[in-house]
Motif scaffolding. Sequence first.
Motif, mmCIF file in Angstrom:
data_model
loop_
_atom_site.group_PDB
_atom_site.id
_atom_site.type_symbol
_atom_site.label_atom_id
_atom_site.label_comp_id
_atom_site.label_asym_id
_atom_site.label_seq_id
_atom_site.Cartn_x
_atom_site.Cartn_y
_atom_site.Cartn_z
ATOM 1 N N VAL A 140 -3.816 10.407 -0.009
ATOM 2 C CA VAL A 140 -3.884 9.761 1.306
ATOM 3 C C VAL A 140 -4.281 8.299 1.133
ATOM 4 O O VAL A 140 -5.213 7.982 0.380
ATOM 5 C CB VAL A 140 -4.909 10.473 2.226
ATOM 6 C CG1 VAL A 140 -4.992 9.768 3.580
ATOM 7 C CG2 VAL A 140 -4.528 11.932 2.405
ATOM 8 N N LEU A 141 -3.569 7.422 1.810
ATOM 9 C CA LEU A 141 -3.894 5.995 1.794
ATOM 10 C C LEU A 141 -4.984 5.718 2.827
ATOM 11 O O LEU A 141 -4.790 5.956 4.019
ATOM 12 C CB LEU A 141 -2.647 5.161 2.101
ATOM 13 C CG LEU A 141 -2.848 3.638 2.191
ATOM 14 C CD1 LEU A 141 -3.278 3.068 0.842
ATOM 15 C CD2 LEU A 141 -1.570 2.964 2.683
ATOM 16 N N GLY A 154 0.815 -1.216 0.000
ATOM 17 C CA GLY A 154 0.000 0.000 0.000
ATOM 18 C C GLY A 154 0.840 1.255 0.000
ATOM 19 O O GLY A 154 0.551 2.225 -0.720
ATOM 20 N N ASP A 155 1.933 1.258 0.788
ATOM 21 C CA ASP A 155 2.824 2.415 0.836
ATOM 22 C C ASP A 155 3.550 2.607 -0.492
ATOM 23 O O ASP A 155 3.782 3.745 -0.931
ATOM 24 C CB ASP A 155 3.839 2.235 1.964
ATOM 25 C CG ASP A 155 3.177 2.242 3.337
ATOM 26 O OD1 ASP A 155 2.153 2.933 3.480
ATOM 27 O OD2 ASP A 155 3.665 1.541 4.237
ATOM 28 N N GLU A 156 3.915 1.487 -1.152
ATOM 29 C CA GLU A 156 4.589 1.578 -2.451
ATOM 30 C C GLU A 156 3.684 2.241 -3.488
ATOM 31 O O GLU A 156 4.099 3.133 -4.235
ATOM 32 C CB GLU A 156 4.991 0.185 -2.925
ATOM 33 C CG GLU A 156 6.123 -0.457 -2.145
ATOM 34 C CD GLU A 156 6.437 -1.852 -2.661
ATOM 35 O OE1 GLU A 156 5.883 -2.218 -3.725
ATOM 36 O OE2 GLU A 156 7.229 -2.557 -2.013
ATOM 37 N N VAL A 157 2.434 1.776 -3.541
ATOM 38 C CA VAL A 157 1.473 2.331 -4.502
ATOM 39 C C VAL A 157 1.207 3.799 -4.185
ATOM 40 O O VAL A 157 1.129 4.651 -5.091
ATOM 41 C CB VAL A 157 0.162 1.517 -4.471
ATOM 42 C CG1 VAL A 157 -0.910 2.217 -5.304
ATOM 43 C CG2 VAL A 157 0.407 0.115 -4.991
ATOM 44 N N LEU A 158 1.092 4.122 -2.891
ATOM 45 C CA LEU A 158 0.859 5.510 -2.486
ATOM 46 C C LEU A 158 2.006 6.413 -2.945
ATOM 47 O O LEU A 158 1.777 7.517 -3.461
ATOM 48 C CB LEU A 158 0.705 5.588 -0.967
ATOM 49 C CG LEU A 158 0.504 6.992 -0.380
ATOM 50 C CD1 LEU A 158 -0.796 7.600 -0.892
ATOM 51 C CD2 LEU A 158 0.511 6.942 1.155
ATOM 52 N N LEU A 159 3.238 5.947 -2.797
ATOM 53 C CA LEU A 159 4.399 6.733 -3.206
ATOM 54 C C LEU A 159 4.405 6.981 -4.709
ATOM 55 O O LEU A 159 4.691 8.095 -5.180
ATOM 56 C CB LEU A 159 5.678 6.020 -2.776
ATOM 57 C CG LEU A 159 7.002 6.748 -3.078
ATOM 58 C CD1 LEU A 159 7.040 8.096 -2.366
ATOM 59 C CD2 LEU A 159 8.187 5.879 -2.681
ATOM 60 N N VAL A 160 4.065 5.950 -5.483
ATOM 61 C CA VAL A 160 3.999 6.091 -6.944
ATOM 62 C C VAL A 160 2.959 7.135 -7.333
ATOM 63 O O VAL A 160 3.201 8.001 -8.196
ATOM 64 C CB VAL A 160 3.663 4.731 -7.600
ATOM 65 C CG1 VAL A 160 3.329 4.912 -9.082
ATOM 66 C CG2 VAL A 160 4.824 3.759 -7.445
#
Length: 306
Positions: free
Chosen positions: A113-114, A97-103
């Motif tokens: 915001v996630l 989830g954090d990886e996708v949010l960063l992209v």
Amino acid sequence: MSEIKDMNFMGMRKIAAALSIVLILTSIGSLIFQGLKLGLDFTGGTLIEVAYETSANVNDIRKTLEVNGYEDVTVQHFGSEEDVLVRMKEAYRANLGDEVLLVLQNASEEDVVLRRAEFVGSQVGEELRDEGGLALLLALAVVMIYVAARFQFKFSVGAVVALMHDVIIILGFFSLMQIEFDLTVLAALLAVIGYSLNDTIVVADRIRENFRIIRQMQPIDVINRSLTQTLGRTLVTSLTTLLVLLALLWVGGELIHNFALALTIGVVVGTYSSIYVSANILLYMDISREDLLPPEETEEELDDRP
């Protein structure tokens, strides 16, 4: 006022039968060799919900994720234009989830915001698939029993064949086009069964009534008259339903797009099958007036009357 001339629907029954056979064989062939593109509900994967400050462009988000190596990604609005739901078949990881949010943050000029990142297990998907298939079979069995009890066995065969015809063609279309098949499409299939059955019963009721009141007419002519008499009702119902479904297709959003698409195909094919499949089956099974007359009472039953 002159009586409306009967339309020769059954004059094209052989062409219609050939068309139906081609569509069904094509659909079955695609299902066997290509299969359905099952959605996350059935295959398992990861759900990620993010929120933007303003309206998000789902097409741009999908392209961004694909460019960054994420495959089989579905992106759709979720509740509002600012909330986005990302579905991917990639196995869940703690930091996915954090990886996708960063992209997404790197590709956007606003804050993202996630909201959540969840895993959908394949075992749950298998249970949904099996239970959904069982629901379809159960619906067909109940339809056959109901129509046989209300009308006659030949009518139940025609109704069930028409419903199977509709379901197979819808599945074949989704398989050929490789459109994602998820729970909303499964719900649409069950809805199509109800819609098509209602149309078929209206036609069957008129056929039964005409067989009982018209004595000097061949079965094919009785069926043509019955279809002519119900044509207006069938067209009005189908067209008004299609107007709603087309509106859902155009402005309903990605969340219900496949649901509306399956129903749209189902309404068109269901209207066709009510005329050219169920009625055609009745002719192939040699339906006659005698099949629909109530059984004559025996001498013993007459003697037992008070």
